[in-house]
Design a protein around this motif. Structure first.
Motif, PDB file in Angstrom:
ATOM      1  N   GLY A 156     -11.269 -25.641 -15.017  1.00 14.13           N
ATOM      2  CA  GLY A 156     -10.966 -24.709 -16.089  1.00 14.13           C
ATOM      3  C   GLY A 156     -11.059 -25.376 -17.451  1.00 14.13           C
ATOM      4  N   GLY A 157     -11.343 -24.588 -18.461  1.00 15.81           N
ATOM      5  CA  GLY A 157     -11.491 -25.119 -19.806  1.00 15.81           C
ATOM      6  C   GLY A 157     -10.154 -25.415 -20.468  1.00 15.81           C
ATOM      7  N   THR A 158     -10.129 -26.457 -21.277  1.00 13.99           N
ATOM      8  CA  THR A 158      -8.946 -26.807 -22.065  1.00 13.99           C
ATOM      9  C   THR A 158      -8.804 -25.864 -23.257  1.00 13.99           C
ATOM     10  OG1 THR A 158      -8.988 -29.130 -21.423  1.00 13.99           O
ATOM     11  CG2 THR A 158      -7.953 -28.617 -23.519  1.00 13.99           C
ATOM     12  N   SER A 159      -7.544 -25.545 -23.594  1.00 17.44           N
ATOM     13  CA  SER A 159      -7.265 -24.621 -24.681  1.00 17.44           C
ATOM     14  C   SER A 159      -6.369 -25.295 -25.711  1.00 17.44           C
ATOM     15  CB  SER A 159      -6.570 -23.370 -24.121  1.00 17.44           C
ATOM     16  OG  SER A 159      -6.303 -22.431 -25.138  1.00 17.44           O
ATOM     17  N   VAL A 160      -6.758 -25.192 -27.000  1.00 17.08           N
ATOM     18  CA  VAL A 160      -6.004 -25.812 -28.097  1.00 17.08           C
ATOM     19  C   VAL A 160      -5.709 -24.744 -29.142  1.00 17.08           C
ATOM     20  CG1 VAL A 160      -6.007 -27.580 -29.895  1.00 17.08           C
ATOM     21  CG2 VAL A 160      -7.102 -28.043 -27.692  1.00 17.08           C
ATOM     22  N   ASN A 161      -4.439 -24.664 -29.583  1.00 16.58           N
ATOM     23  CA  ASN A 161      -4.018 -23.675 -30.570  1.00 16.58           C
ATOM     24  C   ASN A 161      -3.204 -24.376 -31.656  1.00 16.58           C
ATOM     25  OD1 ASN A 161      -3.791 -21.081 -31.608  1.00 16.58           O
ATOM     26  ND2 ASN A 161      -1.920 -20.635 -30.465  1.00 16.58           N
ATOM     27  N   ILE A 162      -3.651 -24.297 -32.925  1.00 17.86           N
ATOM     28  CA  ILE A 162      -2.977 -24.973 -34.043  1.00 17.86           C
ATOM     29  C   ILE A 162      -2.676 -23.939 -35.124  1.00 17.86           C
ATOM     30  CG2 ILE A 162      -3.168 -26.756 -35.808  1.00 17.86           C
ATOM     31  CD1 ILE A 162      -5.149 -28.192 -33.945  1.00 17.86           C
ATOM     32  N   GLN A 163      -1.413 -23.855 -35.549  1.00 22.07           N
ATOM     33  CA  GLN A 163      -0.997 -22.874 -36.549  1.00 22.07           C
ATOM     34  C   GLN A 163      -0.119 -23.542 -37.618  1.00 22.07           C
ATOM     35  OE1 GLN A 163       0.967 -20.281 -33.660  1.00 22.07           O
ATOM     36  NE2 GLN A 163      -0.573 -18.719 -34.038  1.00 22.07           N
ATOM     37  N   ALA A 164      -0.301 -23.134 -38.869  1.00 20.09           N
ATOM     38  CA  ALA A 164       0.548 -23.606 -39.966  1.00 20.09           C
ATOM     39  C   ALA A 164       0.766 -22.460 -40.927  1.00 20.09           C
ATOM     40  CB  ALA A 164      -0.082 -24.790 -40.683  1.00 20.09           C
ATOM     41  N   SER A 165       2.040 -22.177 -41.288  1.00 23.58           N
ATOM     42  CA  SER A 165       2.348 -21.068 -42.176  1.00 23.58           C
ATOM     43  C   SER A 165       3.430 -21.486 -43.157  1.00 23.58           C
ATOM     44  CB  SER A 165       2.813 -19.837 -41.377  1.00 23.58           C
ATOM     45  OG  SER A 165       4.028 -20.123 -40.689  1.00 23.58           O
ATOM     46  N   GLY A 166       3.421 -20.837 -44.326  1.00 28.59           N
ATOM     47  CA  GLY A 166       4.431 -21.127 -45.333  1.00 28.59           C
ATOM     48  C   GLY A 166       4.532 -20.008 -46.340  1.00 28.59           C
ATOM     49  N   GLY A 167       5.700 -19.833 -46.936  1.00 27.46           N
ATOM     50  CA  GLY A 167       5.894 -18.793 -47.933  1.00 27.46           C
ATOM     51  C   GLY A 167       7.312 -18.286 -47.876  1.00 27.46           C
ATOM     52  N   GLY A 168       7.498 -17.008 -48.354  1.00 23.39           N
ATOM     53  CA  GLY A 168       8.813 -16.416 -48.277  1.00 23.39           C
ATOM     54  C   GLY A 168       9.341 -16.449 -46.859  1.00 23.39           C
ATOM     55  N   ALA A 169       8.465 -16.211 -45.899  1.00 21.19           N
ATOM     56  CA  ALA A 169       8.796 -16.376 -44.476  1.00 21.19           C
ATOM     57  C   ALA A 169       7.582 -16.996 -43.804  1.00 21.19           C
ATOM     58  CB  ALA A 169       9.144 -15.038 -43.840  1.00 21.19           C
ATOM     59  N   GLY A 170       7.797 -18.048 -43.050  1.00 27.42           N
ATOM     60  CA  GLY A 170       6.712 -18.681 -42.322  1.00 27.42           C
ATOM     61  C   GLY A 170       6.871 -18.380 -40.845  1.00 27.42           C
ATOM     62  N   ILE A 171       5.937 -17.620 -40.256  1.00 28.78           N
ATOM     63  CA  ILE A 171       6.065 -17.178 -38.864  1.00 28.78           C
ATOM     64  C   ILE A 171       4.783 -17.514 -38.114  1.00 28.78           C
ATOM     65  CG2 ILE A 171       6.379 -15.210 -37.329  1.00 28.78           C
ATOM     66  CD1 ILE A 171       7.924 -13.829 -39.567  1.00 28.78           C
ATOM     67  N   ASN A 172       4.921 -18.194 -36.969  1.00 30.62           N
ATOM     68  CA  ASN A 172       3.799 -18.487 -36.078  1.00 30.62           C
ATOM     69  C   ASN A 172       4.113 -17.938 -34.693  1.00 30.62           C
ATOM     70  OD1 ASN A 172       2.247 -20.119 -37.930  1.00 30.62           O
ATOM     71  ND2 ASN A 172       3.762 -21.749 -37.619  1.00 30.62           N
ATOM     72  N   VAL A 173       3.238 -17.111 -34.167  1.00 31.39           N
ATOM     73  CA  VAL A 173       3.378 -16.582 -32.813  1.00 31.39           C
ATOM     74  C   VAL A 173       2.060 -16.813 -32.089  1.00 31.39           C
ATOM     75  CG1 VAL A 173       3.831 -14.573 -31.376  1.00 31.39           C
ATOM     76  CG2 VAL A 173       5.033 -14.829 -33.565  1.00 31.39           C
ATOM     77  N   GLY A 174       2.100 -17.518 -30.965  1.00 25.91           N
ATOM     78  CA  GLY A 174       0.847 -17.826 -30.287  1.00 25.91           C
ATOM     79  C   GLY A 174       1.018 -18.063 -28.800  1.00 25.91           C
ATOM     80  N   ALA A 175      -0.074 -17.867 -28.076  1.00 23.33           N
ATOM     81  CA  ALA A 175      -0.126 -18.158 -26.638  1.00 23.33           C
ATOM     82  C   ALA A 175      -1.356 -19.013 -26.362  1.00 23.33           C
ATOM     83  CB  ALA A 175      -0.190 -16.868 -25.825  1.00 23.33           C
ATOM     84  N   THR A 176      -1.142 -20.093 -25.649  1.00 21.54           N
ATOM     85  CA  THR A 176      -2.219 -21.031 -25.335  1.00 21.54           C
ATOM     86  C   THR A 176      -2.258 -21.205 -23.822  1.00 21.54           C
ATOM     87  OG1 THR A 176      -1.699 -22.190 -27.394  1.00 21.54           O
ATOM     88  CG2 THR A 176      -3.176 -23.297 -25.845  1.00 21.54           C
ATOM     89  N   VAL A 177      -3.394 -20.877 -23.205  1.00 28.27           N
ATOM     90  CA  VAL A 177      -3.489 -20.873 -21.741  1.00 28.27           C
ATOM     91  C   VAL A 177      -4.732 -21.645 -21.316  1.00 28.27           C
ATOM     92  CG1 VAL A 177      -3.609 -19.444 -19.665  1.00 28.27           C
ATOM     93  CG2 VAL A 177      -2.356 -18.609 -21.676  1.00 28.27           C
ATOM     94  N   GLY A 178      -4.548 -22.654 -20.486  1.00 30.93           N
ATOM     95  CA  GLY A 178      -5.699 -23.369 -19.933  1.00 30.93           C
ATOM     96  C   GLY A 178      -6.411 -22.544 -18.883  1.00 30.93           C
TER      97      GLY A 178
END
Length: 447
Positions: free
Chosen positions: A261-283
């Motif tokens: 199966g393929g490798t999965s990479v997820n990178i998130q960066a947020s900033g401001g009045g509210a910084g919200i990161n929601v993510g799903a990473t599945v190999g």
């Protein structure tokens, strides 16, 4: 007014490999070759490999003081299926084959009969990237790797010697005739293609808040294919090899390995009045290995080998190994008045190995003799394929806010696959078995 950018990329699918036809030959008379890579007889049916899926790269950038949104979708193309290997039939009679007679020659078996199924193509990679900056920045990304193509079955192989002799290499000269068995008969199922990997990168920021929503899923591996039955029969005569790793009779059926199966990479960066990161990473999930066919050897020949790793008779059925699951790697950083990370990383599951089939060896020639180390006279084995390893999962989160910093995550490694079964092994011997080297058994039978 708000700014919105959308990017979509889809890789093309690979085409299927072409199938081979049957190969049949009945040959009589003397044959002699001198140089390397020069078998006395070679007869093959080989399916074509499937094409690899195309990669997909998608990006979106949006900037506006009033607010911005960027959406990026990338889907890798699927690998193509392999082509079939068909049946192979060879009869050689009333003659003698001599190969690897020149100086420093190798890879010249006396007779080679093979059926090989085409391997599946690899799935295409998928890469997505987006950035949204303004009064409030929102990104939504999805990256899906292409699935690997399936391998395809190989055919049966039947090789018969009738009133014939085979000699490879030159007696007493160990530098000639390496990797030159007297008889090499194999059926090999096509291996599955690898699943495509994925990379997803998201950046968002703004006075009102920065929000990243993302998913990254590695492609599944392609299934390994079954191999066909292999039968070798010799009525009489002599088979002698004088080079290293040159067995008298080498008969094998090998199931195709499942793709990883393929490798999965997820990178998130947020900033401001509210910084919200929601993510799903599945190999991606690994695929199952193919089952091996039966192997039958009925030998009435006198057999002699003189160098290391040169069995008298080697008969083996091996199930294909299961593909390993892809790794999942997630990393997120959020900064703002309230900073929240909610990410899941799940490693892909490994798949099961294929089964080995029955192995039957009957030797009725006067003798089987091996002179060097690691050279068992009569070796019969059936081996199940190993299960694939589960994918690793790694989840890194950092949140810092004026009022609150919250990290909520799920991290699960993938399950490993089960091993395959070995088949029945039967040996009937009336030949005199003589070995003279270290780790050289007279008879070895194993499931």
């Amino acid at each position: 007014s708000p700014a919105i950018s959308v990017g979509v990329a889809v890789g093309g699918s690979g085409s299927s490999g072409g199938s081979a036809g049957t190969a049949t030959g009945t040959i009589a008379g003397n044959i002699s070759t001198a140089e390397s890579f020069s078998p006395g007889i070679i007869i093959q049916s080989v399916g074509g490999g499937g094409g690899s899926g195309g990669s997909a790269t998608s990006g979106a950038i949006s900037v506006s003081p009033a607010g911005s949104a960027a959406v990026s979708v990338g889907i890798g193309g699927s690998g193509g299926q392999g082509g079939f290997g068909r049946d192979v039939n060879l009869t050689y009679r009333d003659g003698a084959i001599r190969t690897a007679t020149a100086a420093e020659t190798s890879f010249s078996p006396g007779s080679l009969a093979q059926s090989i199924g085409g391997g599946g193509g690899n799935g295409g990679r998928a890469s997505t990237g987006s950035a949204a900056v303004g009064g409030g920045g929102i990104t939504a990304n999805f990256a899906i790797g292409g699935a690997g193509g399936s391998g395809v079955n190989s055919g049966t192989v039947n090789l018969a010697l009738q009133n014939a002799d085979i000699f490879t290499g030159i007696q007493g000269q160990s530098d000639r005739g390496a990797f030159s068995p007297g008889i090499l008969a194999q059926s090999i199922g096509g291996g599955g293609g690898q699943g495509g990997s994925t990379v997803n990168v998201q950046l968002s920021g703004g006075g009102a808040g920065g929000i990243n929503l993302g998913g990254s899923v590695g492609g599944s591996g392609g299934s390994g294919a079954n191999s066909g039955n292999v039968t070798v029969s010799t009525q009489s005569g002599t088979i002698a090899t004088f080079g290293e790793q040159s067995s008298g009779i080498y008969a094998q059926s090998i199931g195709g390995g499942g793709g990883n199966g393929g490798t999965s990479v997820n990178i998130q960066a947020s900033g401001g009045g509210a910084g919200i990161n929601v993510g799903a990473t599945v190999g991606g999930s690994g695929a199952g290995g193919g089952n091996a066919g039966s192997v039958t050897v009925n030998s009435g020949s006198i057999i002699r080998t003189e160098q290391v790793r040169s069995y008298g008779i080697f008969a083996q059925s091996v199930g294909g190994g299961g593909g390993s699951g892809g790794n999942a790697i997630s990393a997120s950083v959020s900064v703002g008045a309230a900073a929240v990370n909610a990410n899941a990383a799940v490693g892909g599951s490994g798949s099961g190995g294929g089964s080995g089939s029955s192995v039957s060896v009957t030797s009725s020639g006067a003798s089987i003799t091996t002179l060097e180390n690691l050279s068992t006279a009569l070796y019969a084995q059936s081996v199940g394929g190993g299960g694939g390893t589960g994918g690793s999962a790694m989840n890194f989160q950092a949140a810092g806010g004026y009022f609150a910093g919250v990290n909520a995550g799920v991290t699960l490694g993938g399950d490993g696959g089960r091993g395959g079964s070995g088949g029945n092994v039967t040996v009937s011997n009336s030949s005199v078995l003589s070995t003279f080297g270290d780790s050289s058994r007279g008879l070895f039978a194993q499931s």
